[in-house]
Design an enzyme around this catalytic site. Structure first.
Site, PDB file in Angstrom:
ATOM      1  N   LYS A  53       2.551  -3.323   6.747  1.00 49.31           N
ATOM      2  CA  LYS A  53       2.885  -3.408   5.322  1.00 49.31           C
ATOM      3  C   LYS A  53       4.400  -3.261   5.111  1.00 49.31           C
ATOM      4  CE  LYS A  53      -1.161  -4.094   3.528  1.00 49.31           C
ATOM      5  NZ  LYS A  53      -1.463  -5.408   2.881  1.00 49.31           N
ATOM      6  N   SER A  63       0.837  -1.203   0.000  1.00 53.83           N
ATOM      7  CA  SER A  63       0.000   0.000   0.000  1.00 53.83           C
ATOM      8  C   SER A  63       0.869   1.250   0.000  1.00 53.83           C
ATOM      9  CB  SER A  63      -0.884  -0.011   1.265  1.00 53.83           C
ATOM     10  OG  SER A  63      -1.444   1.269   1.480  1.00 53.83           O
ATOM     11  N   TYR A 116      -1.246  -0.197  10.826  1.00 55.78           N
ATOM     12  CA  TYR A 116      -1.528  -0.824   9.525  1.00 55.78           C
ATOM     13  C   TYR A 116      -0.347  -0.615   8.573  1.00 55.78           C
ATOM     14  CZ  TYR A 116      -3.158  -1.005   4.740  1.00 55.78           C
ATOM     15  OH  TYR A 116      -3.251  -1.251   3.392  1.00 55.78           O
TER      16      TYR A 116
HETATM   17  C1  WQD Z   1      -9.579   9.708   0.985  1.00 60.26           C
HETATM   18  C2  WQD Z   1      -9.844  11.189   1.193  1.00 60.26           C
HETATM   19  C3  WQD Z   1     -10.102  11.822   3.495  1.00 60.26           C
HETATM   20  C4  WQD Z   1     -13.846   9.555   4.107  1.00 60.26           C
HETATM   21  C5  WQD Z   1      -6.790   4.730   3.113  1.00 60.26           C
HETATM   22  C6  WQD Z   1      -5.624   3.933   3.618  1.00 60.26           C
HETATM   23  C7  WQD Z   1      -4.836   3.394   2.455  1.00 60.26           C
HETATM   24  C8  WQD Z   1      -5.741   2.613   1.541  1.00 60.26           C
HETATM   25  C9  WQD Z   1      -6.924   3.441   1.093  1.00 60.26           C
HETATM   26  C10 WQD Z   1      -5.489   0.261   2.014  1.00 60.26           C
HETATM   27  C11 WQD Z   1      -9.078  11.794   2.362  1.00 60.26           C
HETATM   28  C12 WQD Z   1     -11.404  12.040   2.730  1.00 60.26           C
HETATM   29  C13 WQD Z   1     -12.691  10.103   3.536  1.00 60.26           C
HETATM   30  C14 WQD Z   1     -14.898  10.404   4.503  1.00 60.26           C
HETATM   31  C15 WQD Z   1     -13.628  12.304   3.771  1.00 60.26           C
HETATM   32  N1  WQD Z   1      -6.176   1.411   2.173  1.00 60.26           N
HETATM   33  N2  WQD Z   1     -12.601  11.453   3.370  1.00 60.26           N
HETATM   34  N3  WQD Z   1     -14.745  11.748   4.321  1.00 60.26           N
HETATM   35  O1  WQD Z   1      -7.179   7.684   3.867  1.00 60.26           O
HETATM   36  O2  WQD Z   1      -6.364   8.146   1.487  1.00 60.26           O
HETATM   37  O3  WQD Z   1      -6.309   5.829   2.357  1.00 60.26           O
HETATM   38  O4  WQD Z   1      -7.583   3.902   2.294  1.00 60.26           O
HETATM   39  O5  WQD Z   1      -4.534   0.022   1.376  1.00 60.26           O
HETATM   40  O6  WQD Z   1      -3.821   2.553   2.943  1.00 60.26           O
HETATM   41  O7  WQD Z   1      -4.771   4.810   4.329  1.00 60.26           O
HETATM   42  O8  WQD Z   1      -8.504   6.884   1.853  1.00 60.26           O
HETATM   43  O9  WQD Z   1     -10.869   7.005   1.220  1.00 60.26           O
HETATM   44  O10 WQD Z   1     -10.251   7.069   3.700  1.00 60.26           O
HETATM   45  O11 WQD Z   1      -9.768   9.065   2.256  1.00 60.26           O
HETATM   46  O12 WQD Z   1     -13.526  13.532   3.618  1.00 60.26           O
HETATM   47  O13 WQD Z   1     -15.967   9.976   5.042  1.00 60.26           O
HETATM   48  O14 WQD Z   1     -11.235  11.369   1.492  1.00 60.26           O
HETATM   49  O15 WQD Z   1      -9.853  12.888   4.419  1.00 60.26           O
HETATM   50  O16 WQD Z   1      -8.702  13.110   2.022  1.00 60.26           O
HETATM   51  P1  WQD Z   1      -7.057   7.241   2.452  1.00 60.26           P
HETATM   52  P2  WQD Z   1      -9.925   7.453   2.294  1.00 60.26           P
END
Ligand code: WQD
Length: 337
Positions: free
Chosen positions: A156, A128, A152
């Site tokens: 990895k 990741s 997490y």
């Molecule tokens: C994306 C953007 C949030 C939810 C994580 C893991 C990564 C991978 C993918 C496994 C950010 C914003 C999110 C919400 C929001 N997983 N957001 N409201 O955090 O980039 O990555 O998931 O491999 O390892 O770290 O993904 O989709 O949670 O967030 O505003 O309800 O959307 O702040 O900017 P992230 P995400």
């Protein structure tokens, strides 16, 4: 095309595993699913049979069960393993690190033992972009320094280091490490997609559940980041492109016999608002949202330099943010959960 090799998919009924299962069948491989269904549902198997038109070989089990894994590898003449079985919630890993150390690390070690004992030493590993922590350079290359911000991400990094040590100890190990950026979207049939148990942590599934009325409003975590519209920027990649990257990685390992570590992203970043607006077009509705405090552990910008995957695997992402939103909406509207 392939030579029809049998491929073991640990966690193969999960989000990325199930989409990769379909891509492998279409590429002429014979995938086999091992899953403990701790984070996926058994009804995925029946829907994989509908998509592929073929029976799906699968067994319920855990990668910490070394003797079961060994039996499956030997009995099915497994030529390579794709290791999807791992928990992936950042927030959950902070609240319950031991669950992540046990499942992600002990699970990987169990798999290594079974593979070593069965002389099956070709592995594609789901890593990741989290291994980069808060990246010091954007776009992120594979040479960017690794740093973990949560348990997490730590698991990895440790798994990647264990793979590297195995390859040094025995050159017969051929490992393809794929560092996923942000997988989203669903198979165009609408029969498989992201199906998180409980309220989604990630943006796209949460947004889709607001659009379909399962959740009342989207909370946007911060609009004061140093980005064009103040919201977080990420490299969203269609899960279909990600599945094809696994097929390309496997073919490259078989062809060259050399391992690699590559970013699997589009090389382009989109903000939360970009995704919201695109999703509104896809679903034909306006999405209720509100700006709230930043989420702890979030970074402002994260997207890939995807050059190495193109050069090594002859693979690049082809699907657009529009495709990601349309396919996510079709999947959410079907609601198989
Ligand atoms: C994306 C953007 C949030 C939810 C994580 C893991 C990564 C991978 C993918 C496994 C950010 C914003 C999110 C919400 C929001 N997983 N957001 N409201 O955090 O980039 O990555 O998931 O491999 O390892 O770290 O993904 O989709 O949670 O967030 O505003 O309800 O959307 O702040 O900017 P992230 P995400």
């Amino acid at each position: 095309m392939s030579d029809g090799q049998s491929i073991l998919l640990t966690g193969g009924s999960g989000y990325v595993g199930s989409h990769t299962y379909v891509a492998l069948v279409q590429a002429g491989f014979k995938p086999y699913i091992l899953d403990n269904f701790s984070n996926s549902k058994k009804n995925v198997v029946e829907r994989l049979e509908r998509i592929t038109g073929l029976p799906v070989p699968w067994h319920e089990g855990d990668t910490r069960d070394v003797s079961l894994l060994q039996e499956i590898i030997v009995k099915n003449d497994i030529a390579a393993v794709m290791h999807f079985a791992g928990f992936k919630s950042v927030s959950e890993s902070v609240a319950n690190p031991l669950k992540y150390f046990d499942n992600n690390l002990a699970g990987m070690i169990g798999l290594f033992k079974a593979m070593e004992n069965s002389a099956c030493r070709t592995l594609v590993f789901s890593s990741s972009a989290t291994v980069y922590g808060d990246p010091i350079e954007i776009p992120i290359t594979e040479k960017s320094p690794k740093n973990f911000l949560n348990p997490y991400g730590y698991t990895k990094i440790v798994c990647e280091e264990m793979l590297a040590s195995l390859s040094v100890s025995n050159t017969q190990w051929r490992n393809g490490v794929l560092r996923y950026f942000n997988p989203v979207g669903a198979h165009p049939s609408g029969l498989i997609g992201e199906d998180p148990s409980g309220p989604p942590n990630n943006l796209m599934p949460y947004l889709a559940q607001v659009a379909v009325g399962k959740l009342p409003i989207l909370n946007i975590y911060g609009n004061d980041y140093p980005t064009p519209d103040g919201t977080g920027v990420r490299d969203y990649i269609h899960v279909q492109d990600l599945a094809e990257a696994h097929v390309a990685a496997l073919k490259t390992l078989f062809k060259t016999g050399s391992g690699f570590t590559v970013n699997i992203g589009t090389g382009r970043g989109y903000s939360v608002m970009d995704v919201v607006y695109e999703f509104e077009i896809a679903c034909g509705k306006s999405i209720p949202y509100q700006f709230v405090e930043r989420r702890s552990g979030d970074i402002a910008v994260c997207y890939a330099d995807a050059t190495l995957a193109k050069n090594l695997l002859n693979w690049n992402a082809k699907l657009s943010l529009t495709d990601m939103c349309i396919d996510s909406w079709r999947w959410q509207s079907n609601d198989f959960s």
